[in-house]
Design a protein around this motif. Structure first.
Motif, PDB file in Angstrom:
ATOM      1  N   ALA A 168       8.023  12.225  -2.728  1.00 41.22           N
ATOM      2  CA  ALA A 168       7.010  12.048  -3.732  1.00 41.22           C
ATOM      3  C   ALA A 168       5.498  11.527  -3.204  1.00 41.22           C
ATOM      4  O   ALA A 168       4.423  12.183  -3.628  1.00 41.22           O
ATOM      5  CB  ALA A 168       7.297  11.149  -4.989  1.00 41.22           C
ATOM      6  N   ILE A 169       5.526  10.510  -2.328  1.00 42.52           N
ATOM      7  CA  ILE A 169       4.542  10.098  -1.719  1.00 42.52           C
ATOM      8  C   ILE A 169       3.706  11.172  -0.787  1.00 42.52           C
ATOM      9  O   ILE A 169       2.653  11.364  -0.896  1.00 42.52           O
ATOM     10  CB  ILE A 169       4.633   8.728  -1.060  1.00 42.52           C
ATOM     11  N   TYR A 170       4.662  11.701  -0.143  1.00 40.28           N
ATOM     12  CA  TYR A 170       3.890  12.992   0.625  1.00 40.28           C
ATOM     13  C   TYR A 170       3.520  13.893  -0.052  1.00 40.28           C
ATOM     14  O   TYR A 170       2.245  14.279   0.215  1.00 40.28           O
ATOM     15  CB  TYR A 170       5.352  13.585   1.589  1.00 40.28           C
ATOM     16  N   TYR A 171       3.979  14.086  -1.040  1.00 40.87           N
ATOM     17  CA  TYR A 171       3.347  15.337  -2.299  1.00 40.87           C
ATOM     18  C   TYR A 171       2.016  14.941  -2.661  1.00 40.87           C
ATOM     19  O   TYR A 171       0.880  15.559  -2.582  1.00 40.87           O
ATOM     20  CB  TYR A 171       4.240  15.596  -3.313  1.00 40.87           C
ATOM     21  N   ALA A 172       1.919  13.779  -3.107  1.00 40.47           N
ATOM     22  CA  ALA A 172       0.585  12.817  -3.466  1.00 40.47           C
ATOM     23  C   ALA A 172      -0.313  12.813  -2.532  1.00 40.47           C
ATOM     24  O   ALA A 172      -1.610  13.241  -2.886  1.00 40.47           O
ATOM     25  CB  ALA A 172       1.123  11.518  -4.157  1.00 40.47           C
ATOM     26  N   LEU A 173      -0.028  12.575  -1.332  1.00 43.94           N
ATOM     27  CA  LEU A 173      -1.028  12.555  -0.145  1.00 43.94           C
ATOM     28  C   LEU A 173      -1.343  13.903   0.129  1.00 43.94           C
ATOM     29  O   LEU A 173      -2.424  13.984   0.151  1.00 43.94           O
ATOM     30  CB  LEU A 173      -0.341  11.984   0.899  1.00 43.94           C
ATOM     31  N   GLN A 174      -0.524  15.063   0.104  1.00 42.36           N
ATOM     32  CA  GLN A 174      -0.893  16.268   0.400  1.00 42.36           C
ATOM     33  C   GLN A 174      -2.014  16.913  -0.669  1.00 42.36           C
ATOM     34  O   GLN A 174      -2.799  17.705  -0.353  1.00 42.36           O
ATOM     35  CB  GLN A 174       0.257  17.356   0.483  1.00 42.36           C
ATOM     36  N   LYS A 175      -1.577  16.427  -1.874  1.00 38.45           N
ATOM     37  CA  LYS A 175      -2.624  16.861  -3.233  1.00 38.45           C
ATOM     38  C   LYS A 175      -4.035  16.142  -3.198  1.00 38.45           C
ATOM     39  O   LYS A 175      -4.660  16.121  -4.076  1.00 38.45           O
ATOM     40  CB  LYS A 175      -1.656  16.921  -4.329  1.00 38.45           C
ATOM     41  N   GLY A 176      -4.063  14.850  -2.394  1.00 35.77           N
ATOM     42  CA  GLY A 176      -5.034  14.162  -2.287  1.00 35.77           C
ATOM     43  C   GLY A 176      -5.146  13.076  -3.664  1.00 35.77           C
ATOM     44  O   GLY A 176      -6.016  12.651  -4.065  1.00 35.77           O
ATOM     45  N   LEU A 177      -4.258  12.940  -4.279  1.00 32.52           N
ATOM     46  CA  LEU A 177      -3.693  12.069  -5.503  1.00 32.52           C
ATOM     47  C   LEU A 177      -4.013  10.691  -5.027  1.00 32.52           C
ATOM     48  O   LEU A 177      -4.107   9.800  -5.914  1.00 32.52           O
ATOM     49  CB  LEU A 177      -2.676  12.497  -6.162  1.00 32.52           C
ATOM     50  N   VAL A 178      -3.620  10.172  -3.804  1.00 32.03           N
ATOM     51  CA  VAL A 178      -3.670   9.069  -3.185  1.00 32.03           C
ATOM     52  C   VAL A 178      -4.001   8.963  -1.820  1.00 32.03           C
ATOM     53  O   VAL A 178      -3.767  10.026  -1.237  1.00 32.03           O
ATOM     54  CB  VAL A 178      -2.140   8.131  -3.397  1.00 32.03           C
ATOM     55  N   GLN A 179      -4.462   7.927  -1.317  1.00 32.07           N
ATOM     56  CA  GLN A 179      -4.827   7.803   0.110  1.00 32.07           C
ATOM     57  C   GLN A 179      -3.830   6.462   0.472  1.00 32.07           C
ATOM     58  O   GLN A 179      -3.047   5.934  -0.104  1.00 32.07           O
ATOM     59  CB  GLN A 179      -6.272   7.130   0.249  1.00 32.07           C
ATOM     60  N   LEU A 180      -3.545   6.638   1.858  1.00 34.96           N
ATOM     61  CA  LEU A 180      -2.791   5.619   2.498  1.00 34.96           C
ATOM     62  C   LEU A 180      -2.825   4.297   2.253  1.00 34.96           C
ATOM     63  O   LEU A 180      -2.035   3.519   2.065  1.00 34.96           O
ATOM     64  CB  LEU A 180      -2.687   5.877   3.952  1.00 34.96           C
ATOM     65  N   ASP A 181      -4.178   3.752   2.230  1.00 38.35           N
ATOM     66  CA  ASP A 181      -4.496   2.349   1.934  1.00 38.35           C
ATOM     67  C   ASP A 181      -4.553   2.113   0.397  1.00 38.35           C
ATOM     68  O   ASP A 181      -4.714   0.886   0.057  1.00 38.35           O
ATOM     69  CB  ASP A 181      -5.957   2.098   2.552  1.00 38.35           C
ATOM     70  N   ASP A 182      -4.313   2.875  -0.565  1.00 42.59           N
ATOM     71  CA  ASP A 182      -4.167   2.656  -1.878  1.00 42.59           C
ATOM     72  C   ASP A 182      -3.162   1.774  -2.298  1.00 42.59           C
ATOM     73  O   ASP A 182      -1.824   1.835  -1.593  1.00 42.59           O
ATOM     74  CB  ASP A 182      -4.112   4.014  -2.821  1.00 42.59           C
ATOM     75  N   PRO A 183      -2.949   1.310  -3.218  1.00 42.46           N
ATOM     76  CA  PRO A 183      -1.903   0.044  -3.803  1.00 42.46           C
ATOM     77  C   PRO A 183      -0.815   1.242  -4.210  1.00 42.46           C
ATOM     78  O   PRO A 183      -1.194   2.387  -4.981  1.00 42.46           O
ATOM     79  CB  PRO A 183      -2.380  -0.615  -4.860  1.00 42.46           C
ATOM     80  N   THR A 204       0.840  -1.238  -0.022  1.00 40.75           N
ATOM     81  CA  THR A 204       0.032  -0.037   0.071  1.00 40.75           C
ATOM     82  C   THR A 204       0.981   1.295   0.060  1.00 40.75           C
ATOM     83  O   THR A 204       2.187   1.004   0.420  1.00 40.75           O
ATOM     84  CB  THR A 204      -0.882   0.112   1.234  1.00 40.75           C
ATOM     85  N   ILE A 205       0.354   2.351  -0.233  1.00 43.18           N
ATOM     86  CA  ILE A 205       1.200   3.556  -0.180  1.00 43.18           C
ATOM     87  C   ILE A 205       1.541   3.937   1.226  1.00 43.18           C
ATOM     88  O   ILE A 205       2.733   4.200   1.413  1.00 43.18           O
ATOM     89  CB  ILE A 205      -0.158   4.799  -0.431  1.00 43.18           C
ATOM     90  N   LYS A 206       0.891   3.421   2.316  1.00 40.73           N
ATOM     91  CA  LYS A 206       1.419   3.563   3.382  1.00 40.73           C
ATOM     92  C   LYS A 206       2.843   2.713   3.633  1.00 40.73           C
ATOM     93  O   LYS A 206       3.708   3.074   4.359  1.00 40.73           O
ATOM     94  CB  LYS A 206       0.493   3.067   4.761  1.00 40.73           C
ATOM     95  N   GLU A 207       2.744   1.138   3.301  1.00 40.88           N
ATOM     96  CA  GLU A 207       3.812   0.613   3.463  1.00 40.88           C
ATOM     97  C   GLU A 207       4.841   1.073   2.536  1.00 40.88           C
ATOM     98  O   GLU A 207       5.962   1.016   3.024  1.00 40.88           O
ATOM     99  CB  GLU A 207       3.406  -0.841   3.036  1.00 40.88           C
ATOM    100  N   GLU A 208       4.681   1.671   1.392  1.00 45.50           N
ATOM    101  CA  GLU A 208       5.824   2.090   0.678  1.00 45.50           C
ATOM    102  C   GLU A 208       6.379   3.215   1.276  1.00 45.50           C
ATOM    103  O   GLU A 208       7.737   3.421   1.141  1.00 45.50           O
ATOM    104  CB  GLU A 208       5.386   2.268  -0.786  1.00 45.50           C
TER     105      GLU A 208
END
Length: 146
Positions: A24-39, A5-9
């Motif tokens: 990159a993950i932090y940016y995507a989370l802040q912009k709402g592009l992904v959620q922690l439980d997404d693959p 998941t995004i969280k594990e990555e």
């Protein structure tokens, strides 16, 4: 192999000092592009703002990789390696170890995954693993030939 998941990555990136992936993950989370439980495969790399991510990496926005690897020449073809938060800490440790001050010091982040042979144990040890097990910094890692 199970998909992360995004969280594990993100956890892996932090554990392994993967600054780019973590930012990159932090940016995507802040912009709402992904959620922690997404693959983790759902990270939309084409939609990321690499200029912002690079700026965050440059200022170490997430405070990753605070311990760095430094190299200091000790002989014509040998260098001492130190793990330290700052260049001056490595310089001070070098003075304690070798008894002289140095001007030339190099940061060597690309060598963190280098394997060194330990004569005491008869085994190879990866510098990044040594860093994880070290409690106090600065720390002399050893000497290597160029």
């Amino acid at each position: 192999m199970p998909k992360l998941t995004i969280k594990e990555e993100l956890a892996d990136a932090i554990k392994l000092d993967g600054s780019f992936v973590a930012h990159a993950i932090y940016y995507a989370l802040q912009k709402g592009l992904v959620q922690l439980d997404d693959p983790s495969s759902s990270l939309p790399y084409p939609l990321l703002d690499y200029d912002i991510i690079r700026k965050w990496m440059d200022i170490n926005y997430l405070q990753l990789c605070t311990v760095k690897l430094f190299k200091i020449p000790v002989q014509q073809n040998r260098q001492a390696l130190y793990l330290a938060h700052e260049e001056n800490e490595a310089r001070a440790q070098h003075y304690k170890m070798y008894g002289y001050r140095v001007e030339r010091i190099m940061e060597a982040p690309h060598e963190m995954d280098t394997s060194l042979y330990c004569e005491e144990t008869g085994k190879h040890r990866v510098i990044r693993d040594m860093k994880r097990k070290t409690v106090e910094f600065p720390c002399w890692v050893g000497e290597v030939g160029r």
